[in-house]
Design an enzyme around this catalytic site. Structure first.
Site, short mmCIF file in Angstrom:
data_model
loop_
_atom_site.label_atom_id
_atom_site.label_comp_id
_atom_site.label_asym_id
_atom_site.label_seq_id
_atom_site.Cartn_x
_atom_site.Cartn_y
_atom_site.Cartn_z
N ASP A 132 -35.40 14.16 96.21
CA ASP A 132 -35.09 15.57 95.95
C ASP A 132 -35.62 16.38 97.13
O ASP A 132 -36.64 16.03 97.73
CB ASP A 132 -35.73 16.04 94.65
CG ASP A 132 -35.09 15.42 93.41
OD1 ASP A 132 -33.89 15.08 93.47
OD2 ASP A 132 -35.78 15.30 92.39
N ASP A 148 -27.63 16.38 92.12
CA ASP A 148 -27.95 17.23 90.97
C ASP A 148 -27.05 18.46 90.93
O ASP A 148 -26.62 18.89 89.85
CB ASP A 148 -29.42 17.67 91.02
CG ASP A 148 -30.40 16.51 90.95
OD1 ASP A 148 -30.03 15.44 90.42
OD2 ASP A 148 -31.52 16.67 91.45
#
Length: 177
Positions: A132, A148
């Protein structure tokens, strides 16, 4: 025998339709973009963050061993199993949808959802964590990635389609066979 060969030819035409080819290309490109962005994050952000918009948006490296917002930490095999199920459901609905212009938006939503699922799935298989790197510091939102974004945007678009664009009879007339 003639009836079966016609059914097989129709199935082949559906699988190699122009819409499906576009969807396959889109799937590959979106998945590549996700993996490429994560490789850039791995290469350039592990030693620090980059403020894009001061106090609002920054790029910050994080290895997430869970799902969204860090839930289900260290449950890699469970998340892999869930991904297989989700991808199976997506494939089922994708190939059940009529190959018409009317359902193109719904097909694209499913492609985006599948690309996001595969992007994080690949990370889990290869690294045992998801990379991330996008952080909204203004609201202290959990760090996330391109996959995401695909999942969230496609889920919102799916909800819009199912609640506002399509009616129940849009689907029922194609499932009478």
């Amino acid at each position: 025998m003639n009836r079966n060969s016609n059914a097989n030819n129709n199935n082949r035409r559906i699988l190699i339709s122009k819409t499906n080819i576009i969807c396959i290309i889109m799937f590959v490109l979106l998945t590549f973009m996700d993996q490429f962005s994560k490789q850039l994050a791995f290469r350039f952000l592990r030693d620090g963050s980059i403020e894009l918009i001061p106090g609002v948006l920054e790029l910050r490296y994080l290895e997430n061993k869970g799902a969204a917002w860090g839930i289900l930490q260290n449950q890699t095999w469970f998340l892999i199993a869930v991904t297989f199920i989700v991808l199976g459901v997506i494939a089922y609905f994708f190939f059940r949808l009529p190959d018409t212009k009317r359902f193109l938006l719904l097909r694209l939503c499913l492609v985006m959802l599948a690309s996001g699922a595969i992007g994080n799935f690949l990370d889990r298989i290869i690294n045992h964590y998801v990379i991330d790197f996008i952080y909204f510091s203004l609201i202290n939102f959990p760090i996330f990635n391109f996959a995401d974004c695909l999942v969230c945007i496609s889920a919102a678009m799916l909800l819009f389609c199912l609640f506002f664009k399509y009616k129940e009879n849009d689907f029922s007339r194609y499932n009478e066979n």
